[in-house]
Design an enzyme around this catalytic site. Structure first.
Site, PDB file in Angstrom:
ATOM      1  N   ASP A   1       0.836  -1.208   0.000  1.00  0.00           N
ATOM      2  CA  ASP A   1       0.000   0.000   0.000  1.00  0.00           C
ATOM      3  C   ASP A   1       0.868   1.254   0.000  1.00  0.00           C
ATOM      4  OD1 ASP A   1      -2.430   1.358  -0.052  1.00  0.00           O
ATOM      5  OD2 ASP A   1      -2.527   1.521   2.136  1.00  0.00           O
TER       6      ASP A   1
ATOM      7  N   CYS B   1     -13.173  -7.559 -17.970  1.00  0.00           N
ATOM      8  CA  CYS B   1     -14.590  -7.704 -17.623  1.00  0.00           C
ATOM      9  C   CYS B   1     -15.407  -7.944 -18.892  1.00  0.00           C
ATOM     10  CB  CYS B   1     -15.086  -6.443 -16.921  1.00  0.00           C
ATOM     11  SG  CYS B   1     -14.368  -6.171 -15.295  1.00  0.00           S
TER      12      CYS B   1
ATOM     13  N   CYS C   1     -21.024  -6.339 -18.709  1.00  0.00           N
ATOM     14  CA  CYS C   1     -21.087  -6.394 -17.246  1.00  0.00           C
ATOM     15  C   CYS C   1     -20.840  -5.010 -16.661  1.00  0.00           C
ATOM     16  CB  CYS C   1     -20.059  -7.384 -16.686  1.00  0.00           C
ATOM     17  SG  CYS C   1     -20.111  -7.498 -14.879  1.00  0.00           S
TER      18      CYS C   1
ATOM     19  N   CYS D   1     -23.074   1.355  -7.667  1.00  0.00           N
ATOM     20  CA  CYS D   1     -22.463   2.446  -6.899  1.00  0.00           C
ATOM     21  C   CYS D   1     -23.511   3.527  -6.638  1.00  0.00           C
ATOM     22  CB  CYS D   1     -21.275   3.040  -7.651  1.00  0.00           C
ATOM     23  SG  CYS D   1     -20.466   4.384  -6.748  1.00  0.00           S
TER      24      CYS D   1
ATOM     25  N   CYS E   1     -16.545   8.818  -4.082  1.00  0.00           N
ATOM     26  CA  CYS E   1     -16.316   7.445  -3.609  1.00  0.00           C
ATOM     27  C   CYS E   1     -16.555   7.384  -2.104  1.00  0.00           C
ATOM     28  CB  CYS E   1     -14.895   7.004  -3.931  1.00  0.00           C
ATOM     29  SG  CYS E   1     -14.463   5.380  -3.250  1.00  0.00           S
TER      30      CYS E   1
ATOM     31  N   CYS F   1     -16.112   1.071   1.973  1.00  0.00           N
ATOM     32  CA  CYS F   1     -17.290   0.662   1.208  1.00  0.00           C
ATOM     33  C   CYS F   1     -16.893  -0.490   0.299  1.00  0.00           C
ATOM     34  CB  CYS F   1     -17.821   1.828   0.379  1.00  0.00           C
ATOM     35  SG  CYS F   1     -19.241   1.395  -0.668  1.00  0.00           S
TER      36      CYS F   1
ATOM     37  N   CYS G   1     -19.024  -2.113  -4.646  1.00  0.00           N
ATOM     38  CA  CYS G   1     -18.608  -2.505  -5.997  1.00  0.00           C
ATOM     39  C   CYS G   1     -17.995  -3.900  -6.023  1.00  0.00           C
ATOM     40  CB  CYS G   1     -17.645  -1.472  -6.594  1.00  0.00           C
ATOM     41  SG  CYS G   1     -16.100  -1.262  -5.684  1.00  0.00           S
TER      42      CYS G   1
END
Length: 306
Positions: free
Chosen positions: A124, A186, A190, A197, A213, A238, A241
């Protein structure tokens, strides 16, 4: 650098065995610069283009990068009551920074039994573009929600990087479960994450709007009245998604009571959540979120005005 007594193919076997034993996925790519990446509009990311795109700017002499994916899947959680706020899975699981670094250090110690090498660990980091490197190393592909989707975990995993001066990329880069899945994408029709969201942070035409976001908003230093409404019932982070992504295994809804957060002492917060990745936000920010969520819940329960 000398290949060491194990040899390059032997080191790849070490990586494969380690991945299988630890239940993670591992891929390897070269340490060459990444394609130019425009300055990001997302927070927590370095504006230093060289450091974000050139591994050598972060570790001189780097020849290869070992990318590790560690799953973050919760098996169960108690049913959510009506007066609860929602938490990201990262809000209750052990801090992935600690977990992934432990895995990478363990891997480094195992590799050091076979060869001498220099390395540097990133988890990160605001510098290197970890997702791009993870895809380059074969861990998966970037989904429409902007996260790396792997064959094993979907997007429910955390990335760690080990920059090394070992030239191991002239052997096949795929290790254990890390595969040519990086060439996937993807399905054209889709749009589950975009449609789900609630704030319109994801868009097929306009990309990602960080200012809308929910995960980012719950981490901001301060919230406007509009932003407090946008976070809805989300106390921290969150996962919407990811929850709706058909490539992901299902996860239980994780929750906490906002009143508990407002009434807890700092010490109680530390005891309950100090082991999680959200602890860096600090109690004041989490209490602020709890107040916003409580207001949302009260508004939902209020009878409609005639």
């Amino acid at each position: 650098m000398e290949r060491g007594r194990t040899g390059l193919s032997g080191l790849m076997d070490v990586l494969r065995d380690f991945a299988a034993r630890e239940g993670c996925i591992i891929g390897v790519c070269d340490g060459e610069p990444l394609p130019h990446i425009p300055n990001p509009d997302t927070p927590f990311v370095s504006k230093d283009t060289a450091k974000r795109t050139d591994p050598a700017a972060n570790m001189p002499g780097v020849k290869s990068i070992i990318a590790v994916g560690v799953g973050n899947i919760l098996e169960s959680f108690s049913p959510m009551p009506e007066d609860a706020g929602i938490l990201s899975v990262l809000g209750v699981t052990e801090d992935y920074h600690v977990v992934v670094k432990k895995v990478l250090r363990k891997l480094a110690a195992e590799l050091e039994q076979h060869t001498q090498f220099k390395y540097k660990i990133f988890v990160d980091s605001p510098n290197l573009d970890e997702r791009t490197i993870a895809v380059k190393a074969g861990l998966g592909y970037i989904g429409r929600h902007g996260l790396v989707i792997s064959q094993e975990f979907g997007s429910w995993f955390n990335i760690g990087l080990m920059l090394t001066d070992i030239a191991i990329t002239d052997v096949q880069r795929q290790v254990h479960n890390a595969s040519s899945y990086s060439s996937f994408s993807c399905a054209p029709d889709c749009n589950h994450c975009i449609d789900a969201c609630p704030t319109g942070a994801l868009s097929e035409t306009n990309g990602f709007k960080v200012s809308r976001c929910i995960s980012y908003l719950t981490q901001k230093d301060s919230l406007t009245s509009e932003e407090a409404v946008l976070i809805g019932r989300n106390l921290c982070g969150c996962d919407i998604c990811q929850d709706v992504c058909p490539k992901n295994p299902s996860q239980p809804v994780v929750w906490a009571n906002p009143d508990d957060w407002l009434n807890m002492t700092d010490e109680e917060f530390k005891n309950m959540y100090g082991h999680t990745a959200m602890s860096w936000l600090g109690v004041a920010r989490l209490r602020r979120n709890a107040q916003a969520v409580k207001t949302t819940l009260l508004n939902l329960q209020a009878p409609p005005q005639s």
